[in-house]
Design an enzyme around this catalytic site. Structure first.
Site, PDB file in Angstrom:
ATOM      1  N   ASP A  46     131.938  49.635  18.640  1.00  0.00           N
ATOM      2  CA  ASP A  46     132.921  48.684  18.110  1.00  0.00           C
ATOM      3  C   ASP A  46     132.247  47.637  17.222  1.00  0.00           C
ATOM      4  O   ASP A  46     132.507  46.442  17.336  1.00  0.00           O
ATOM      5  CB  ASP A  46     133.689  48.017  19.249  1.00  0.00           C
ATOM      6  CG  ASP A  46     134.987  47.358  18.799  1.00  0.00           C
ATOM      7  OD1 ASP A  46     135.501  47.734  17.716  1.00  0.00           O
ATOM      8  OD2 ASP A  46     135.482  46.464  19.505  1.00  0.00           O
ATOM      9  N   ASN A  51     132.740  41.166  15.774  1.00  0.00           N
ATOM     10  CA  ASN A  51     131.857  41.345  16.932  1.00  0.00           C
ATOM     11  C   ASN A  51     130.396  41.036  16.614  1.00  0.00           C
ATOM     12  O   ASN A  51     129.509  41.349  17.399  1.00  0.00           O
ATOM     13  CB  ASN A  51     131.982  42.770  17.479  1.00  0.00           C
ATOM     14  CG  ASN A  51     133.332  42.993  18.132  1.00  0.00           C
ATOM     15  OD1 ASN A  51     134.024  42.044  18.494  1.00  0.00           O
ATOM     16  ND2 ASN A  51     133.714  44.241  18.263  1.00  0.00           N
ATOM     17  N   ASP A  63     130.556  41.557  22.153  1.00  0.00           N
ATOM     18  CA  ASP A  63     131.724  42.319  22.589  1.00  0.00           C
ATOM     19  C   ASP A  63     131.324  43.739  22.985  1.00  0.00           C
ATOM     20  O   ASP A  63     131.514  44.696  22.250  1.00  0.00           O
ATOM     21  CB  ASP A  63     132.819  42.354  21.532  1.00  0.00           C
ATOM     22  CG  ASP A  63     134.125  42.943  22.085  1.00  0.00           C
ATOM     23  OD1 ASP A  63     134.127  43.441  23.235  1.00  0.00           O
ATOM     24  OD2 ASP A  63     135.132  42.916  21.369  1.00  0.00           O
TER      25      ASP A  63
END
Length: 177
Positions: A46, A51, A63
């Protein structure tokens, strides 16, 4: 989790396109994080500007909600479609570390363009088919080549984080000396 002062998205909103030196700093610091994660047989899955955090002028990957064992590719959860590789979206989890490299590459590409990328459509498909804007605005040919290599449509041809960290522009000051 340590308290950070903002995200890469915040920095982009405040300052617009980052300088070339700042982009190399960002790329190096996040590649160091990915190299550590990948050497420990994990993948992030991700990576995106929201992030990547900032603290004391250092970029930090955060994250870890979708972190997954690289050796257990079943039941992989996917992050934001703007940053995902085609093989991950197609269910090919042969080498998930290469999906992390693609996500960081497309994050850097977005940073160089100075605008958000689409969530779908023709441009979305072009970016996964080696059709990148050229030249990238205010981006050195070396940086553009690194990004294109990270975003290669064939995962097997993407470099690892440790390979990328061997580029002269991504070496530490001590390594360059």
């Amino acid at each position: 989790t340590e308290l950070c002062t903002g995200t890469l998205t915040d920095e982009m909103d405040r300052f617009g396109r980052l300088t070339q030196a700042r982009r190399y700093k960002l790329l190096r610091e996040i590649l160091l994080a990915l190299d550590f994660i990948h050497r420990n047989n994990m993948v992030h899955l991700d990576i995106k500007p929201e992030n990547i955090f900032l603290k004391n002028d250092q970029f930090k990957l955060g994250d870890f909600g979708l972190v997954h064992a690289a050796s257990a590719p079943n039941d992989v959860e996917e992050g934001d479609s703007r940053y995902l590789s085609m093989e991950l979206l197609s269910g090919d989890s042969t080498d998930l570390t290469k999906s992390d490299i693609f996500s960081l590459g497309i994050t850097m590409y977005e940073l160089c363009l100075g605008r958000l990328l689409p969530m779908n459509g023709q441009e979305w498909h072009d970016l996964r088919s080696d059709k990148l804007e050229s030249p990238l605005p205010e981006t050195s040919p070396d940086m553009a080549q690194i990004i294109a290599h990270m975003m290669h449509s064939m995962a097997s041809l993407r470099p690892s984080a440790s390979d990328l960290l061997k580029h002269r522009e991504l070496l530490s000051a001590e390594q360059k000396a």
